[in-house]
Each structure stands twice: as structure tokens, then as C-alpha cells.
Design a protein around this motif. Sequence first.
Motif, short mmCIF file in Angstrom:
data_model
loop_
_atom_site.label_atom_id
_atom_site.label_comp_id
_atom_site.label_asym_id
_atom_site.label_seq_id
_atom_site.Cartn_x
_atom_site.Cartn_y
_atom_site.Cartn_z
N SER A 35 48.31 23.82 37.70
CA SER A 35 47.09 24.60 37.94
C SER A 35 47.42 25.94 38.58
O SER A 35 46.88 26.99 38.21
N PHE A 36 48.33 25.91 39.54
CA PHE A 36 48.73 27.14 40.23
C PHE A 36 49.38 28.11 39.26
O PHE A 36 49.07 29.31 39.24
N ILE A 37 50.28 27.62 38.41
CA ILE A 37 50.96 28.47 37.45
C ILE A 37 49.97 29.01 36.41
O ILE A 37 50.04 30.18 36.03
N ALA A 43 45.82 35.45 35.92
CA ALA A 43 45.63 36.67 36.70
C ALA A 43 46.50 37.80 36.16
O ALA A 43 46.06 38.95 36.04
N ALA A 44 47.75 37.48 35.81
CA ALA A 44 48.64 38.49 35.24
C ALA A 44 48.10 39.00 33.90
O ALA A 44 48.20 40.18 33.59
N ASN A 45 47.53 38.10 33.11
CA ASN A 45 46.94 38.48 31.83
C ASN A 45 45.81 39.49 32.03
O ASN A 45 45.73 40.50 31.32
N TYR A 46 44.94 39.24 33.00
CA TYR A 46 43.84 40.19 33.27
C TYR A 46 44.38 41.53 33.78
O TYR A 46 43.85 42.58 33.43
N ARG A 47 45.42 41.49 34.58
CA ARG A 47 46.01 42.75 35.06
C ARG A 47 46.62 43.55 33.92
O ARG A 47 46.76 44.76 34.01
N ARG A 48 46.98 42.86 32.84
CA ARG A 48 47.57 43.53 31.67
C ARG A 48 46.52 43.71 30.57
O ARG A 48 46.84 43.79 29.40
N PHE A 49 45.26 43.74 30.98
CA PHE A 49 44.13 44.01 30.08
C PHE A 49 44.01 42.99 28.95
O PHE A 49 43.73 43.34 27.81
N VAL A 50 44.24 41.72 29.28
CA VAL A 50 44.06 40.58 28.37
C VAL A 50 44.83 40.78 27.06
O VAL A 50 44.31 40.62 25.98
N THR A 51 46.09 41.12 27.19
CA THR A 51 46.92 41.36 26.01
C THR A 51 47.69 40.11 25.58
O THR A 51 48.25 40.10 24.48
N TRP A 52 47.74 39.09 26.42
CA TRP A 52 48.48 37.88 26.07
C TRP A 52 47.56 36.89 25.37
O TRP A 52 46.36 36.84 25.63
N ASP A 53 48.12 36.08 24.54
CA ASP A 53 47.38 35.05 23.82
C ASP A 53 47.38 33.76 24.65
O ASP A 53 48.06 32.79 24.33
N VAL A 54 46.63 33.80 25.75
CA VAL A 54 46.50 32.63 26.64
C VAL A 54 45.02 32.39 26.89
O VAL A 54 44.18 33.25 26.64
N PHE A 58 41.32 31.06 32.85
CA PHE A 58 42.03 31.29 34.10
C PHE A 58 42.07 32.78 34.36
O PHE A 58 42.13 33.56 33.42
N PRO A 59 42.08 33.26 35.56
CA PRO A 59 42.05 32.49 36.79
C PRO A 59 40.66 31.95 37.08
O PRO A 59 39.66 32.52 36.66
N ILE A 60 40.64 30.86 37.80
CA ILE A 60 39.37 30.25 38.19
C ILE A 60 39.15 30.45 39.67
O ILE A 60 40.07 30.77 40.40
N GLY A 61 37.92 30.26 40.09
CA GLY A 61 37.60 30.39 41.51
C GLY A 61 38.06 29.17 42.29
O GLY A 61 38.86 28.37 41.82
N ALA A 62 37.54 29.03 43.48
CA ALA A 62 37.91 27.91 44.34
C ALA A 62 37.50 26.59 43.69
O ALA A 62 36.41 26.45 43.16
#
Length: 94
Positions: A35-37, A43-54, A58-62
Motif C-alpha cells: 500500500s505504501f509503495i 504520488a510520483a505519477n501525479y507529480r509527472r503529470f500522469v504520464t505513467w500507465d498506472v 493512488f495516492p489515497i487519503g487517510a
Amino acid sequence: CGDDLFGHLISWLNGDEEGRSEWARDAFFREYRYSFIDNLIGAANYRRFVTWDVSLQFPIGATLTDLYLALPENRNLAEQLRVRRLRIDSAVDL
């Protein structure tokens, strides 16, 4: 309860049979790590403007697990997880 991670946590904490508690602890830590990974990757995908096919879930809230671990009486357990999480952080550089 709809949250597999929280279900694993409760199974571990309520495990009273010999060997069952150890199995439940390992299952919880494994799911917690996944879950952590997943959240790190999301989060990394969003920082890269959703360029990855994942998955975009994710990321989810609490989660229920996060809320449970935030309770003052669960500090020791939260600290154990924090130490394990540091090992993951040092191994994964996104």
C-alpha cells in the motif's frame, strides 16, 4: 470492513493462536508495504503529470489503518511501522 489492510491489522492484533499471530503480522506488514509503495508510485505519477500507465486510484487519503495508528495508545505500533517504512523509503527513489 472494506479495507483489507485494516482487516490484516485487526487479525494480527487479535491473533492469539500460536503461530497465527506471526503469520497475521507478516501478512499485515506485506500489505502495508504494498500500500505504501502504491501510494509513492501514485504520488510520483501525479507529480509527472500522469504520464505513467498506472492506476489513478493512488495516492489515497487517510485509511482506517492510518487513523487507528494515529491514536495515542498506538504510538509503539506506529513507530514500528515508521521504522519499516524508512527502510522502504531508502530503497525506493521515485
